[in-house]
Design an enzyme around this catalytic site. Structure first.
Site, short mmCIF file in Angstrom:
data_model
loop_
_atom_site.label_atom_id
_atom_site.label_comp_id
_atom_site.label_asym_id
_atom_site.label_seq_id
_atom_site.Cartn_x
_atom_site.Cartn_y
_atom_site.Cartn_z
N ARG A 40 0.87 -1.18 0.00
CA ARG A 40 0.00 0.00 0.00
C ARG A 40 0.91 1.23 0.00
O ARG A 40 1.41 1.65 1.04
CB ARG A 40 -0.89 -0.02 1.24
N SER A 112 -12.30 -3.36 0.67
CA SER A 112 -12.47 -2.70 1.96
C SER A 112 -13.94 -2.42 2.20
O SER A 112 -14.61 -1.83 1.34
CB SER A 112 -11.74 -1.35 1.98
N LYS A 141 -4.30 5.79 9.09
CA LYS A 141 -5.06 6.25 7.92
C LYS A 141 -5.94 7.39 8.39
O LYS A 141 -6.71 7.23 9.33
CB LYS A 141 -5.90 5.09 7.36
#
Ligand code: 3NM
Length: 217
Positions: A40, A112, A141
């Site tokens: 990621r 997700s 995040k």
């Protein structure tokens, strides 16, 4: 896809590693027993283009050595180009069926999700596994949805008993047990491995906590 594949799902890029070598962190995590890895690459200073591709291939090679699936976040083009084992997409990244058309029948597709409705929709559309979160507050995040807590995991797991569910968001070794007992197949973490002094040891302890709770079910 086997539920065990998501028992301990590690997520990492080159950003926010406090100066540490990402490939070293990944190899330690692999030695510690992670069962999936997601690349990621986001945030300030994120690699792009050929640099990203080279880094992705280095991660992929390491994962191969340890027989751990290598999954790319968001970047469908990169996943296809380098032949990743999986692609992980968010709610805003397009229809799962369109992604399946692009990646072919064999690549894993993870999605997700943040609530029961999204989880059911992803399962119906053919997701191989879902991420479900954020279970707890996360520092990693910034644009997350509201915290969902353990009850949402319990609900989704009872509605979708066959689907691998990997819980995400603020998960630590101490919290893993309750998450697994609520019905998650595994935990996805960033900081609980990459932010630790000894990523290998952290991975190994997390894995132990997950497996212990699974055997207790
Ligand atoms: N996605 P940490 S939470 C990448 O809820 C990501 O979908 C989330 O990092 C979601 O393990 C999250 O350090 C960050 O809390 C997880």
């Amino acid at each position: 896809m086997d539920k065990q594949t998501v028992n301990l799902y590690f997520i990492m890029g080159t950003v926010n590693l406090a100066g540490r070598d990402p490939l070293h962190v990944l190899e330690e995590a692999l030695k510690g027993g992670i069962t999936s890895f997601q690349l990621r690459e986001k945030g300030p200073g994120a690699l792009t283009g050929e640099e990203l591709k080279a880094f992705a291939q280095a991660c992929q090679q390491l994962c191969e050595q340890y027989s751990v699936p290598f999954i790319v976040n968001d970047d469908i083009g990169l996943a296809i180009e380098i032949g990743a084992d999986g692609i992980h997409i968010g709610q805003e990244d397009g229809y799962i069926s369109a992604v399946r058309d692009k990646v072919g029948p064999d690549m894993l597709i993870g999605v997700s999700t943040h609530n029961v409705t999204e989880a059911i929709a992803a399962a119906d559309a053919g997701a191989d596994y879902i991420g479900l979160g954020p279970v707890y507050e996360t520092q990693t995040k910034m644009d997350t949805q509201p915290v969902i807590g353990i009850e949402t995991i319990r609900e989704v797991a009872s509605l979708l008993p066959g689907l691998p569910i990997v819980a995400i968001g603020g998960i630590s070794e101490r919290r893993a047990g309750a998450i697994i007992k609520a019905g998650a197949s595994g935990v996805a973490v960033i900081s609980a491995i990459s932010g630790e002094e000894d990523p290998g040891e952290a991975a190994s302890r997390l894995k132990g906590a997950v497996l212990l709770s699974l055997t207790g079910i």
